[in-house]
Design an enzyme around this catalytic site. Structure first.
Site, PDB file in Angstrom:
ATOM      1  N   ASN A   9     122.410  52.351  49.912  1.00 43.73           N
ATOM      2  CA  ASN A   9     122.012  51.701  48.813  1.00 43.73           C
ATOM      3  C   ASN A   9     123.282  51.357  47.766  1.00 43.73           C
ATOM      4  O   ASN A   9     123.476  52.272  47.213  1.00 43.73           O
ATOM      5  CB  ASN A   9     120.827  52.081  48.296  1.00 43.73           C
ATOM      6  CG  ASN A   9     120.189  50.982  47.066  1.00 43.73           C
ATOM      7  OD1 ASN A   9     120.906  49.989  46.895  1.00 43.73           O
ATOM      8  ND2 ASN A   9     119.360  51.615  46.284  1.00 43.73           N
ATOM      9  N   TRP A  10     124.017  50.140  47.832  1.00 40.76           N
ATOM     10  CA  TRP A  10     125.107  50.242  47.011  1.00 40.76           C
ATOM     11  C   TRP A  10     124.972  49.632  45.871  1.00 40.76           C
ATOM     12  O   TRP A  10     125.627  49.722  44.925  1.00 40.76           O
ATOM     13  CB  TRP A  10     125.954  48.932  47.730  1.00 40.76           C
ATOM     14  CG  TRP A  10     126.823  49.527  49.204  1.00 40.76           C
ATOM     15  CD1 TRP A  10     126.486  50.472  49.735  1.00 40.76           C
ATOM     16  CD2 TRP A  10     127.503  48.623  49.729  1.00 40.76           C
ATOM     17  NE1 TRP A  10     127.077  50.744  50.779  1.00 40.76           N
ATOM     18  CE2 TRP A  10     127.945  49.465  50.987  1.00 40.76           C
ATOM     19  CE3 TRP A  10     128.038  47.382  49.842  1.00 40.76           C
ATOM     20  CZ2 TRP A  10     128.787  48.900  51.934  1.00 40.76           C
ATOM     21  CZ3 TRP A  10     129.015  46.977  50.852  1.00 40.76           C
ATOM     22  CH2 TRP A  10     129.365  47.821  51.616  1.00 40.76           C
ATOM     23  N   LYS A  11     123.561  49.414  45.616  1.00 39.91           N
ATOM     24  CA  LYS A  11     123.047  48.931  44.146  1.00 39.91           C
ATOM     25  C   LYS A  11     123.892  48.068  43.648  1.00 39.91           C
ATOM     26  O   LYS A  11     124.330  47.013  44.372  1.00 39.91           O
ATOM     27  CB  LYS A  11     122.930  50.161  43.230  1.00 39.91           C
ATOM     28  CG  LYS A  11     121.883  51.177  43.718  1.00 39.91           C
ATOM     29  CD  LYS A  11     121.781  52.261  42.856  1.00 39.91           C
ATOM     30  CE  LYS A  11     120.888  53.404  43.550  1.00 39.91           C
ATOM     31  NZ  LYS A  11     120.352  54.394  42.662  1.00 39.91           N
ATOM     32  N   HIS A  95     112.199  49.536  44.651  1.00 35.14           N
ATOM     33  CA  HIS A  95     113.186  50.568  44.402  1.00 35.14           C
ATOM     34  C   HIS A  95     112.698  51.114  42.842  1.00 35.14           C
ATOM     35  O   HIS A  95     112.299  50.181  42.018  1.00 35.14           O
ATOM     36  CB  HIS A  95     114.667  50.412  44.346  1.00 35.14           C
ATOM     37  CG  HIS A  95     115.428  51.492  44.283  1.00 35.14           C
ATOM     38  ND1 HIS A  95     115.646  52.030  42.849  1.00 35.14           N
ATOM     39  CD2 HIS A  95     116.173  52.244  45.041  1.00 35.14           C
ATOM     40  CE1 HIS A  95     116.545  53.040  43.065  1.00 35.14           C
ATOM     41  NE2 HIS A  95     117.046  53.114  44.340  1.00 35.14           N
ATOM     42  N   GLU A  97     114.465  51.549  40.157  1.00 34.26           N
ATOM     43  CA  GLU A  97     115.233  50.865  39.256  1.00 34.26           C
ATOM     44  C   GLU A  97     114.444  49.345  39.138  1.00 34.26           C
ATOM     45  O   GLU A  97     114.359  49.049  37.765  1.00 34.26           O
ATOM     46  CB  GLU A  97     116.702  50.700  39.672  1.00 34.26           C
ATOM     47  CG  GLU A  97     117.184  52.123  39.458  1.00 34.26           C
ATOM     48  CD  GLU A  97     118.398  52.502  40.377  1.00 34.26           C
ATOM     49  OE1 GLU A  97     118.969  51.526  41.009  1.00 34.26           O
ATOM     50  OE2 GLU A  97     118.569  53.666  40.590  1.00 34.26           O
ATOM     51  N   GLU A 167     111.674  58.945  46.909  1.00 33.55           N
ATOM     52  CA  GLU A 167     112.884  59.103  45.846  1.00 33.55           C
ATOM     53  C   GLU A 167     112.163  59.535  44.523  1.00 33.55           C
ATOM     54  O   GLU A 167     111.791  58.619  43.735  1.00 33.55           O
ATOM     55  CB  GLU A 167     113.497  57.867  45.641  1.00 33.55           C
ATOM     56  CG  GLU A 167     114.281  57.240  46.961  1.00 33.55           C
ATOM     57  CD  GLU A 167     115.407  56.153  46.641  1.00 33.55           C
ATOM     58  OE1 GLU A 167     116.694  56.561  47.005  1.00 33.55           O
ATOM     59  OE2 GLU A 167     115.117  55.442  46.139  1.00 33.55           O
ATOM     60  N   GLY A 173     120.721  59.718  40.936  1.00 29.62           N
ATOM     61  CA  GLY A 173     121.731  59.544  40.139  1.00 29.62           C
ATOM     62  C   GLY A 173     122.128  60.573  39.322  1.00 29.62           C
ATOM     63  O   GLY A 173     122.835  60.563  38.299  1.00 29.62           O
ATOM     64  N   SER A 213     120.275  61.728  44.912  1.00 27.40           N
ATOM     65  CA  SER A 213     121.504  62.608  44.786  1.00 27.40           C
ATOM     66  C   SER A 213     121.586  63.312  46.280  1.00 27.40           C
ATOM     67  O   SER A 213     122.073  64.442  46.171  1.00 27.40           O
ATOM     68  CB  SER A 213     121.193  63.849  43.799  1.00 27.40           C
ATOM     69  OG  SER A 213     121.239  63.142  42.347  1.00 27.40           O
ATOM     70  N   GLY A 235     124.924  56.608  45.250  1.00 22.71           N
ATOM     71  CA  GLY A 235     126.272  57.099  44.874  1.00 22.71           C
ATOM     72  C   GLY A 235     127.188  57.359  45.704  1.00 22.71           C
ATOM     73  O   GLY A 235     128.366  57.036  45.799  1.00 22.71           O
TER      74      GLY A 235
HETATM   75  P1  13P Z   1     121.621  58.258  44.297  1.00 21.41           P
HETATM   76  O1  13P Z   1     122.201  59.030  45.863  1.00 21.41           O
HETATM   77  O2  13P Z   1     122.855  58.006  43.486  1.00 21.41           O
HETATM   78  O3  13P Z   1     120.745  59.429  43.486  1.00 21.41           O
HETATM   79  O4  13P Z   1     120.654  57.281  44.255  1.00 21.41           O
HETATM   80  C1  13P Z   1     119.532  57.309  45.270  1.00 21.41           C
HETATM   81  C2  13P Z   1     118.831  55.887  45.282  1.00 21.41           C
HETATM   82  O5  13P Z   1     118.364  55.383  44.367  1.00 21.41           O
HETATM   83  C3  13P Z   1     118.850  55.300  46.591  1.00 21.41           C
HETATM   84  O6  13P Z   1     118.240  54.275  46.746  1.00 21.41           O
END
Ligand code: 13P
Length: 254
Positions: A9-11, A95, A97, A167, A173, A213, A235
């Site tokens: 997931n590159w966000k 997600h 977020e 998640e 993150g 993470s 990340g």
């Molecule tokens: P991180 O791996 O940066 O913690 O993010 C996880 C995530 O939200 C994947 O969708």
């Protein structure tokens, strides 16, 4: 051996040139295996270019969101038809977020899942508790509500090609991944609840991913937990070598 599903997931990262460099790097470092399905989820603006770059390979394309209507006066939205058009085969839905910053609810998650299925896209439905919810002892109530309402009125056949990503919000993150016990317990709960709501074969056919993470140093231990069928990586997926090191830890590669 069942297939592991590993999703990047590159966000909100990577313009087209960086996106193309990143997928080229992943393709260069990754050992192909029939037991691992690798998926990248670039931002909308890079989907088309990345889709073209991936069209001869085995890596699949995902979008990070989908709107529930197919077309019309919905400024700023992107439909399942348009995602199929640029080569997507998966879509991340709900997600945390999106839930936190953009008002996503279990009800809108449900509508988006239907839109994905209508278009032949595999939903990657995200669920997970906040730190406050965990510390208050509400983790399983939260997961149950997210699952029951998010999956409302879906039938067994709708879950044939389906992934759920656990998640925990506090692990995203933060560098602080959930412990093996917490992951095993949550994944068991999710599988069990699907078996109760549907049936055992349906529950066993769903891929349950862990996200939060994930990095090369903890991927092997996470993969080793029961009911973990893959990973959703944020990340650490932005670095080709690091992401491929994570892929290399999957049971399908070792
Ligand atoms: P991180 O791996 O940066 O913690 O993010 C996880 C995530 O939200 C994947 O969708």
């Amino acid at each position: 051996m069942t297939t592991s599903l590993i999703v990047a997931n590159w966000k909100l990262n990577n313009a087209v040139p960086e996106a193309l460099m990143l997928v080229a790097g992943i393709e260069a470092h990754m050992k192909e295996s029939p037991n691992v399905e690798v998926v990248v989820a670039p931002p909308f603006t890079a989907l088309y270019s990345v889709g073209v770059a991936l069209s001869d390979g085995t890596i699949k394309l995902a979008a990070q969101n989908i709107f529930w209507e197919e077309k019309g006066a919905f400024t700023g939205e992107v439909s399942g038809t348009l995602l199929k058009d640029v080569g997507c085969s998966y879509v991340i839905i709900g997600h945390s977020e999106r839930r936190k910053y953009f008002g996503e609810t279990n009800e809108t998650v449900n509508k988006r899942i239907f839109a994905a299925l209508r278009n032949g896209l595999v939903p990657i439905m995200c669920i997970g508790e906040t730190l406050e919810e965990r510390e208050g002892g509400h983790t399983f109530d939260v997961l149950e509500k997210q699952l029951k309402n998010g999956l409302a009125t879906l039938q067994i056949k709708d879950l044939e090609h389906f992934a759920i990503a656990y998640e925990p919000v506090w692990a995203i993150g933060t560098g602080r991944n959930a412990t093996s016990e917490q992951i095993a317990e949550a994944h068991h709960f999710i599988r069990n609840l699907i078996a109760k709501l549907y049936d055992a074969p349906t529950a066993n056919g769903i891929s349950i991913l862990y996200g939060g993470s994930v990095k090369p140093s903890n991927a092997k231990e996470i993969f080793a937990q029961p009911n973990v069928n893959g990973l959703l990586v944020g990340g650490a997926s932005l670095d080709a070598k690091g992401f491929c090191d994570i892929i290399a830890q999957s049971p399908g590669q070792r």
